[in-house]
Each structure stands twice: as C-alpha cells, then as structure tokens.
Design a protein around this motif. Sequence first.
Motif, PDB file in Angstrom:
ATOM      1  N   UNK A 167      -6.133  -0.482 -58.754  1.00 31.32           N
ATOM      2  CA  UNK A 167      -6.176   0.733 -60.127  1.00 31.32           C
ATOM      3  C   UNK A 167      -5.588   0.035 -61.345  1.00 31.32           C
ATOM      4  N   UNK A 168      -4.619  -0.972 -61.112  1.00 28.62           N
ATOM      5  CA  UNK A 168      -3.919  -1.349 -61.745  1.00 28.62           C
ATOM      6  C   UNK A 168      -4.285  -2.318 -63.073  1.00 28.62           C
ATOM      7  N   UNK A 169      -5.763  -2.840 -62.110  1.00 27.70           N
ATOM      8  CA  UNK A 169      -6.183  -3.625 -63.554  1.00 27.70           C
ATOM      9  C   UNK A 169      -7.309  -2.674 -64.145  1.00 27.70           C
ATOM     10  N   UNK A 170      -8.087  -1.398 -63.151  1.00 25.45           N
ATOM     11  CA  UNK A 170      -8.831  -1.411 -63.578  1.00 25.45           C
ATOM     12  C   UNK A 170      -8.682  -0.177 -64.826  1.00 25.45           C
ATOM     13  N   UNK A 171      -7.350   0.353 -65.385  1.00 22.87           N
ATOM     14  CA  UNK A 171      -6.367   1.325 -65.846  1.00 22.87           C
ATOM     15  C   UNK A 171      -6.545   0.372 -66.939  1.00 22.87           C
ATOM     16  N   UNK A 172      -6.320  -1.028 -67.231  1.00 21.32           N
ATOM     17  CA  UNK A 172      -6.359  -2.062 -68.147  1.00 21.32           C
ATOM     18  C   UNK A 172      -7.098  -1.721 -68.575  1.00 21.32           C
ATOM     19  N   UNK A 173      -8.097  -2.144 -68.146  1.00 24.55           N
ATOM     20  CA  UNK A 173      -9.593  -1.522 -68.265  1.00 24.55           C
ATOM     21  C   UNK A 173     -10.190  -0.350 -69.184  1.00 24.55           C
ATOM     22  N   UNK A 174      -9.429   0.382 -69.156  1.00 28.73           N
ATOM     23  CA  UNK A 174      -9.999   1.616 -69.059  1.00 28.73           C
ATOM     24  C   UNK A 174      -9.032   2.296 -70.092  1.00 28.73           C
ATOM     25  N   UNK A 176      -8.367  -0.328 -73.048  1.00 23.62           N
ATOM     26  CA  UNK A 176      -8.517  -1.585 -73.610  1.00 23.62           C
ATOM     27  C   UNK A 176     -10.220  -0.630 -74.150  1.00 23.62           C
ATOM     28  N   UNK A 177     -11.584  -0.059 -73.141  1.00 27.03           N
ATOM     29  CA  UNK A 177     -12.848  -0.202 -73.497  1.00 27.03           C
ATOM     30  C   UNK A 177     -12.630   1.732 -73.206  1.00 27.03           C
ATOM     31  N   UNK A 178     -11.962   2.310 -72.839  1.00 25.54           N
ATOM     32  CA  UNK A 178     -12.593   3.842 -72.603  1.00 25.54           C
ATOM     33  C   UNK A 178     -10.995   4.310 -72.978  1.00 25.54           C
ATOM     34  N   UNK A 179     -10.513   4.787 -73.995  1.00 28.27           N
ATOM     35  CA  UNK A 179      -9.351   4.984 -73.963  1.00 28.27           C
ATOM     36  C   UNK A 179      -8.976   6.688 -73.922  1.00 28.27           C
ATOM     37  N   UNK A 180     -10.459   6.999 -74.151  1.00 25.85           N
ATOM     38  CA  UNK A 180     -10.691   8.759 -74.434  1.00 25.85           C
ATOM     39  C   UNK A 180     -11.036   9.655 -72.909  1.00 25.85           C
ATOM     40  N   UNK A 181     -11.211   8.648 -72.023  1.00 18.80           N
ATOM     41  CA  UNK A 181     -12.613   8.616 -71.107  1.00 18.80           C
ATOM     42  C   UNK A 181     -11.380   9.781 -69.888  1.00 18.80           C
ATOM     43  N   UNK A 182     -11.873  10.512 -69.007  1.00 21.05           N
ATOM     44  CA  UNK A 182     -11.098  11.463 -67.850  1.00 21.05           C
ATOM     45  C   UNK A 182     -10.661  10.312 -67.339  1.00 21.05           C
ATOM     46  N   UNK A 183      -9.109  10.293 -66.230  1.00 21.28           N
ATOM     47  CA  UNK A 183      -9.006   9.226 -65.520  1.00 21.28           C
ATOM     48  C   UNK A 183      -9.006  10.207 -64.165  1.00 21.28           C
ATOM     49  N   UNK A 184      -9.859  11.335 -63.820  1.00 22.16           N
ATOM     50  CA  UNK A 184      -9.644  12.270 -62.416  1.00 22.16           C
ATOM     51  C   UNK A 184     -10.973  11.670 -61.700  1.00 22.16           C
ATOM     52  N   UNK A 185     -10.494  11.923 -60.518  1.00 24.95           N
ATOM     53  CA  UNK A 185     -11.490  11.245 -59.242  1.00 24.95           C
ATOM     54  C   UNK A 185     -11.994   9.682 -59.287  1.00 24.95           C
ATOM     55  N   UNK A 186     -11.041   8.603 -60.767  1.00 22.08           N
ATOM     56  CA  UNK A 186     -11.733   7.584 -60.697  1.00 22.08           C
ATOM     57  C   UNK A 186     -10.576   6.828 -59.415  1.00 22.08           C
ATOM     58  N   UNK A 187      -9.358   7.031 -58.908  1.00 17.87           N
ATOM     59  CA  UNK A 187      -8.511   6.334 -58.375  1.00 17.87           C
ATOM     60  C   UNK A 187      -9.232   6.513 -56.377  1.00 17.87           C
ATOM     61  N   UNK A 188     -10.086   7.520 -56.289  1.00 21.14           N
ATOM     62  CA  UNK A 188     -10.277   7.770 -55.098  1.00 21.14           C
ATOM     63  C   UNK A 188     -11.880   6.783 -55.462  1.00 21.14           C
ATOM     64  N   UNK A 189     -12.861   7.245 -56.152  1.00 20.93           N
ATOM     65  CA  UNK A 189     -14.026   6.507 -55.725  1.00 20.93           C
ATOM     66  C   UNK A 189     -13.826   4.851 -56.028  1.00 20.93           C
ATOM     67  N   UNK A 190     -12.648   4.375 -57.035  1.00 19.94           N
ATOM     68  CA  UNK A 190     -11.960   3.070 -56.411  1.00 19.94           C
ATOM     69  C   UNK A 190     -11.920   2.636 -55.201  1.00 19.94           C
ATOM     70  N   UNK A 191     -11.372   3.514 -54.299  1.00 19.78           N
ATOM     71  CA  UNK A 191     -10.581   3.698 -53.195  1.00 19.78           C
ATOM     72  C   UNK A 191     -12.446   3.888 -52.341  1.00 19.78           C
ATOM     73  N   UNK A 192     -13.723   4.371 -52.875  1.00 18.47           N
ATOM     74  CA  UNK A 192     -14.477   4.535 -51.719  1.00 18.47           C
ATOM     75  C   UNK A 192     -15.423   3.048 -51.949  1.00 18.47           C
ATOM     76  N   UNK A 193     -15.335   2.697 -52.837  1.00 17.41           N
ATOM     77  CA  UNK A 193     -15.863   1.539 -53.334  1.00 17.41           C
ATOM     78  C   UNK A 193     -15.502   0.217 -53.019  1.00 17.41           C
ATOM     79  N   UNK A 194     -14.186   0.236 -52.771  1.00 19.82           N
ATOM     80  CA  UNK A 194     -13.933  -1.225 -52.504  1.00 19.82           C
ATOM     81  C   UNK A 194     -13.663  -0.980 -51.032  1.00 19.82           C
TER      82      UNK A 194
END
Length: 215
Positions: A167-174, A176-194
């Motif tokens: 999650x820490x690495x994903x936040x750095x990527x977001x 850098x590449x998507x600073x204005x994007x919403x973070x809502x629901x992304x942590x649970x999506x990350x958990x489901x993926x991994x």
Amino acid sequence: MGLFRPYQQGETKTKNTSDRRVDEPAKVEQTSTPEPSAPSTSSARSTRRPKEGPTPTRAQAEAARRERLHPVLTPKEQRRHDRRARQDRRIAAMEAAENRPERALIRDYVDSRWTFSEFIMPIFLLVMAVWLGILIFAPRAIQVVNILSLVMLATLLGWAVDTWRLWRGVKKELDAKRPSSSRRGLLSYLNNRIMTPRRWRTPAPRVERGAHRHG
C-alpha cells in the motif's frame, strides 16, 4: 361430235366415294393430336392459400406491434427478467470500476511483484486440513495444535506487513501519476488482489513478474 363424253351416274358416285376416302385420314390425323387446353379456373382456385382471417385494422396492428416490443410477462417471467437486468447492471458497474486508471495501476503494481499474501489461502487450507485430522485421529496432540495456532498467527502477521508494504508503494505511484484521483476503496481492492493466487486473478495479469525492475 366427240367433244363431250356421255354422263354416267355410277362413275360420279365412285369418284365421290374415292374423294371422301382420301379426306378421311386427314380428319383422323387432325383429331389424333388434340391442342393443349388452358388450365381450368377450378385448379387455379384450389392452389390459392385460404385466407386465415379478416384483415386487422390499424389499431389492431399497432397493438400487435406494441405487444412484440413490450410483451406482457407473467409474474415468474417478470422476476426472471428483473434478476437478469440486475445482473447485467452489476456486471456493467464492475466493468466500469475495473476500467478506472487507479485500479489498473494497482493491478500492474501487484502483478509485477512476488507477494506473501497470495500464498495465504493455500496455507490456511493446509492448516485447517491438518487441524481437522488431529481432532479426529489424535485429539490429545495438544502440542501440534499449538504449533498450528502459531502458524496461523504468523501468517496473519505476514499478511499485515505485506499489505502495509504494498500500500505504501501504491500510494507513491498514485501521488506521482494520479495525484488528483480518489483513494476510496483502493486499499480493499489491493487486499483482494494480493490475496488471490495469480492464476485466479480477474482481470488476468497483463505484466510479468519482475517487470517493475525493468520499467
């Protein structure tokens, strides 16, 4: 005078009969080849398809067209239609969510790395199978049960560390590449993926492991 020959009645009759005999074969030949007759009106009428019913009026035709476009369904058919419509809406919403660029970034970030969390499900299944076998065949093996409990705790701890690291690495990527994007629901999506094994992930991975090192 010798210019005229005397009239003989028998000779005239013979000549007439001979002429009549010559004309009779021609008449026979004419009667032996009859001309093709035109098809009768009764046979033509018999080949026509009978009319099924009276011609519908304009209102009846319009009502039939509306019935084809919007048929009247029974309660069972209506429930089936509503269930199919809800399923189609759910699939469309899932596809729209999967097409978000933030989720695509998370998928590529996770799929390009080895993660501990993708082995959690096999570890849990193995521990539960051993646990069940001990309870049935060796209920007094308390030490083995304690060891299995420690394995479960260590697995949960490894999952928490893995999630935090990714999650820490994903936040750095977001950032850098998507600073204005919403973070809502992304942590649970990350958990489901991994936590899903790589071959069972949906959508399927589009990057190879180790691709982040060459990117």
